[in-house]
Design a protein around this motif. Structure first.
Motif, short mmCIF file in Angstrom:
data_model
loop_
_atom_site.label_atom_id
_atom_site.label_comp_id
_atom_site.label_asym_id
_atom_site.label_seq_id
_atom_site.Cartn_x
_atom_site.Cartn_y
_atom_site.Cartn_z
N PRO A 12 0.79 -1.21 0.00
CA PRO A 12 0.00 0.00 0.00
C PRO A 12 0.83 1.27 0.00
N GLU A 13 2.09 1.23 0.44
CA GLU A 13 2.89 2.44 0.47
C GLU A 13 4.36 2.12 0.30
N ASP A 14 5.15 3.11 -0.05
CA ASP A 14 6.55 2.88 -0.37
C ASP A 14 7.51 3.24 0.75
N PHE A 15 6.99 3.48 1.94
CA PHE A 15 7.83 3.78 3.10
C PHE A 15 8.78 4.94 2.83
N GLU A 16 8.34 5.92 2.05
CA GLU A 16 9.13 7.12 1.79
C GLU A 16 10.52 6.76 1.22
N PRO A 249 11.08 -4.80 10.31
CA PRO A 249 11.84 -4.02 9.32
C PRO A 249 13.35 -4.25 9.39
N ALA A 250 13.89 -4.39 10.61
CA ALA A 250 15.33 -4.63 10.74
C ALA A 250 15.69 -6.01 10.19
N LYS A 251 14.83 -6.99 10.42
CA LYS A 251 15.09 -8.33 9.91
C LYS A 251 14.91 -8.39 8.40
N THR A 278 14.78 -0.09 3.12
CA THR A 278 14.63 -0.66 4.46
C THR A 278 14.80 0.36 5.59
N ILE A 279 15.70 1.34 5.42
CA ILE A 279 15.95 2.30 6.50
C ILE A 279 14.72 3.16 6.81
N PRO A 280 14.05 3.75 5.78
CA PRO A 280 12.81 4.47 6.10
C PRO A 280 11.76 3.59 6.77
N MET A 281 11.72 2.32 6.38
CA MET A 281 10.77 1.39 7.00
C MET A 281 11.08 1.19 8.48
N MET A 282 12.37 1.04 8.80
CA MET A 282 12.77 0.88 10.20
C MET A 282 12.47 2.13 11.02
N LYS A 283 12.77 3.28 10.45
CA LYS A 283 12.50 4.54 11.17
C LYS A 283 11.01 4.69 11.43
N LYS A 284 10.20 4.32 10.48
CA LYS A 284 8.76 4.44 10.62
C LYS A 284 8.24 3.57 11.77
N MET A 285 8.88 2.42 11.98
CA MET A 285 8.44 1.49 13.03
C MET A 285 9.00 1.86 14.40
N ALA A 550 28.87 2.60 6.70
CA ALA A 550 28.10 3.21 7.78
C ALA A 550 27.80 4.68 7.48
N PHE A 551 28.76 5.38 6.89
CA PHE A 551 28.53 6.79 6.55
C PHE A 551 27.47 6.92 5.46
N ALA A 552 27.48 6.00 4.50
CA ALA A 552 26.45 6.01 3.47
C ALA A 552 25.08 5.73 4.08
N ALA A 553 25.03 4.79 5.04
CA ALA A 553 23.77 4.50 5.72
C ALA A 553 23.27 5.70 6.50
N ALA A 554 24.20 6.44 7.11
CA ALA A 554 23.82 7.66 7.82
C ALA A 554 23.29 8.71 6.85
N GLY A 555 23.83 8.72 5.62
CA GLY A 555 23.32 9.63 4.61
C GLY A 555 21.89 9.32 4.23
N VAL A 556 21.52 8.04 4.27
CA VAL A 556 20.14 7.63 3.97
C VAL A 556 19.23 7.88 5.17
N SER A 557 19.71 7.57 6.38
CA SER A 557 18.87 7.66 7.58
C SER A 557 18.79 9.06 8.15
N GLY A 558 19.79 9.91 7.86
CA GLY A 558 19.84 11.23 8.46
C GLY A 558 20.45 11.20 9.84
N GLY A 559 21.05 10.08 10.24
CA GLY A 559 21.65 9.94 11.56
C GLY A 559 23.08 10.44 11.59
N ASP A 560 23.67 10.41 12.78
CA ASP A 560 25.05 10.82 12.95
C ASP A 560 25.98 9.74 12.39
N PRO A 561 26.92 10.09 11.49
CA PRO A 561 27.77 9.09 10.85
C PRO A 561 28.61 8.27 11.84
N ILE A 562 29.25 8.94 12.81
CA ILE A 562 30.11 8.22 13.75
C ILE A 562 29.28 7.28 14.62
#
Length: 676
Positions: A12-16, A249-251, A278-285, A550-562
């Motif tokens: 039903p939705e694309d999880f942003e 979502p994490a699994k 997957t990252i937007p899906m995890m954040k949503k949950m 990890a830095f690329a994942a932070a770029g997707v999630s908006g989280g702190d890279p370190i």
């Protein structure tokens, strides 16, 4: 980015999800291989047909037989270098017209690359006749080959491997100034050029030889698979079978990234393509940004150790280990360690989800399993490769059959069907992916050549063994540090070449101390040493401070890279333990072992990972005190260490902690405690 023909199924939705442009922006920031020019007009067509010609050349030689080593490798190098200078800008942050247009000097560099690639084919008879004698034209072309390789590697792969290769060249020239066991007599320019371009130990050595044969064909296989929409199908399959579990979502991220790893050759690319979903899906949950990014980074990095492809490093391993080892031996040996790696991440995300009370995805957001399973045929080419290898079909021929099977399978459904245009684009996409691999393996050849010429590998091995006092654990620890440092910022193939050349000999030297002088290295020792450094070289992608995945994942999630890097390293704790396990307990590599031994080692290892996972997260059936967490980690380490008494003590501690947590669960933890 390759077109995805498979659409979302009953979702039903694309999880942003991130747009293709946003994904490309992140890739260009963290993945040098994706930092290409936005060409238009005539030059776009020139590069397109250049890439197509590259693939057709490789396919022709794969089907009808390869040229002699020097010809095959030099033509491969010429294609790669000339196209890199047209595709990759000299300055990473170039924008606007500077990014769209090719400056005059890159046309010159591309032309010189063609000269370098054509020199061996044109001068072959003369070069073979006077091998060992370098003329002035030879010297000029050889110097150009070295300089162009280093610059192309800097653009397409990144600075780390370029700097390492340059340092090794410096070491070759100025060996006299180095102290102690590092010192050597040094080499003059003629000797260096001869070594680097006119022998099979330098730029045209084994690494680029593997790139010019096995790796390229398997990259084409991956490009054809992507064209069928297999990447999105992995996501759909993961959601259908893991989305409803605790912390679903994490699994899903773990499941999907493990599957993506079978066709991906890059941790960063895996993070961005899979993680944008997957990252937007995890954040949503309800997962924190850093945890969501950490899960995806750890899982995507694990994709590089996932058989059958293993980031293309398995093909290099066949050549580097030698002794009659086959590709299937390596894929089989890597299977259980890869399973334990992903199991470790799964366990920790499960405990984290229970700790914070996260459940699975709602039923209405889970795609219909029956509809998903209707497209299970898309996995047939991957299983086909495994079957072909089991049948004893040569590796390159198995890859060609895999491509053919992919085309046949795609015709089962109009949504996945590959037409002529799709196949041409797959050939171009495969060649584009191969450019960075070719540059990286050519630069890695510089390192190998210097090590062979100066004897540095043996000197470093003896130095590490001496520093450890002959202790196997200390030697492994020092080698681990060396592999992580050497692997920072390097792609999988170059990563393995560097670590296996410099770090692996230390483990082999120590394990061979009790054997007679001149004895050949047993397969189990060679394989465990090479896999050990390969694993830790890969883990550099999620180990701060240079944790590109990890830095690329932070770029997707908006989280702190370190913080994302620290979280991913914590989740991937299994990767820091498993290599020690298979060096100390080779049964995990399924070499010279019985089924009962294998079952026992697996049982204790998995039990140990459950205990370590609970201790790291601080939750099992209910919240754990610091004493319980410390005891859980100790119990886990005892279970993982392959020794009878430690297993018994670990099992007793494990059972006691399990019982204590189980009895407290209803009193302290009202959250649903169903297992995943």
């Amino acid at each position: 980015m390759a077109e995805n023909k498979n659409q979302h199924l009953d979702r039903p939705e694309d999880f942003e999800q991130l747009s293709a442009e946003e994904q490309q922006e992140i890739l260009q920031k963290y993945d040098p291989e994706s930092n290409t020019r936005d060409l238009k007009g005539v030059m776009l067509k020139v590069v397109f047909f250049g890439l197509l010609a590259f693939s057709l050349f490789q396919l022709y030689t794969a089907i009808f037989g390869q040229f002699t080593a020097y010809l095959q490798r030099s033509i491969h190098l010429g294609f790669a270098l000339s196209l890199i200078f047209l595709l990759f800008p000299a300055i990473k942050k170039a924008k606007g017209e500077k990014r769209n247009k090719i400056p005059w000097y890159d046309y010159v560099l591309s032309g010189l690359s063609i000269v370098v690639g054509a020199y061996w084919p044109i001068m072959y008879d003369e070069l073979v006749f006077r091998i060992g004698n370098v003329t002035t034209p030879d010297l000029i072309v050889g110097v150009l080959a070295i300089v162009l390789t280093l610059e192309a590697t800097r653009r397409a792969v990144g600075l780390p491997i370029t700097i390492i290769s340059s340092v090794f060249l410096f070491y070759a020239f100025f060996g006299r100034i180095f102290p102690g066991f590092l010192g050597h007599r040094g080499q003059d320019l003629d000797n260096i050029v001869q070594l680097m371009f006119f022998t099979s130990d330098g730029i045209l050595g084994t690494p680029i030889g593997v790139s010019a044969t096995f790796i390229f064909v398997f990259l084409l296989f991956g490009a054809f698979l992507v064209k069928t929409g297999l990447g999105q199908y992995f996501n759909d399959l993961a959601v259908a079978f893991a989305g409803h579990l605790i912390g679903g979502p994490a699994k899903v991220a773990i499941f999907s990234s493990a599957l993506q790893g079978t066709i991906s050759g890059s941790s960063v690319a895996n993070v961005v393509t899979s993680g944008s979903y997957t990252i937007p899906m995890m954040k949503k949950m309800g997962y924190k940004k850093e945890f969501a990014g950490g899960v995806e980074a750890a899982a995507s990095t694990g994709g590089q150790i996932m058989p059958p492809i293993m980031g293309a490093a398995a093909f290099l391993m066949v050549e580097f280990i030698g002794g009659g080892i086959e590709y299937w031996d390596i894929a089989k040996a890597a299977a259980i360690p890869a399973l334990l790696y992903f199991t470790g991440i799964w366990i920790m995300t499960h405990f984290e989800a229970k700790r914070v009370g996260l459940k699975g995805l709602p039923k209405e957001e889970i795609p219909n399993r029956k509809e998903i399973l209707k497209k299970i045929y898309l996995l047939a080419p991957i299983f086909g490769i495994i079957v072909f290898l089991l049948m004893g079909i040569p590796t390159m021929q198995a890859a060609l059959y895999g491509i053919l099977l992919t085309i046949i399978v795609s015709w089962f459904d109009k949504n996945t069907r590959l037409n002529f245009k799709d196949m041409i684009e797959a050939l171009v996409d495969g060649a584009r992916t191969a450019l960075a691999v070719a540059a990286a393996t050519a630069a890695a050849g510089i390192i190998v050549g210097v090590v062979v010429k100066t004897g540095l590998g043996l000197s470093l091995a003896n130095g590490l063994v001496s520093a450890s006092g002959g202790s196997i654990l200390l030697t492994l620890f020092f080698t681990m540090i060396a592999a992580i440092v050497l692997g920072m910022g390097s792609p999988t193939t170059a990563n393995y070449v560097i670590t296996s050349t410099i770090a692996a000999p230390a483990i082999i030297t120590l394990l061979m101390l009790d054997m007679p002088d001149g004895a050949s290295v047993p397969l189990v020792i060679a394989l465990s040493a090479h896999l050990f450094v390969f694993y830790f070289g890969i883990i550099a992608d999620i180990t701060p401070p240079v944790a590109l995945a990890a830095f690329a994942a932070a770029g997707v999630s908006g989280g702190d890279p370190i913080k994302t890097g620290i979280t991913s390293a914590k989740l991937a704790i299994a990767a820091f333990i498993i290599p020690y396990m298979f060096v100390l307990s080779p049964e995990l590599l399924m070499i010279d072992t019985t089924v009962p031994q294998l079952i026992w080692v697996l049982f204790t290892a998995l039990s140990g990972m459950i205990a370590i996972g609970a201790g790291m997260i601080g939750f099992w059936y209910t919240k754990m005190s610091w004493i319980e967490r410390i005891l859980a980690v100790i119990a886990g380490l005892l279970l993982i260490y392959p020794e009878g008494i430690s297993d018994i003590v670990g099992l007793v501690m494990f059972a006691a902690l399990f019982a204590f947590q189980f009895l407290r669960r209803n009193k302290d933890n009202p959250i649903n405690t169903a297992t995943a």
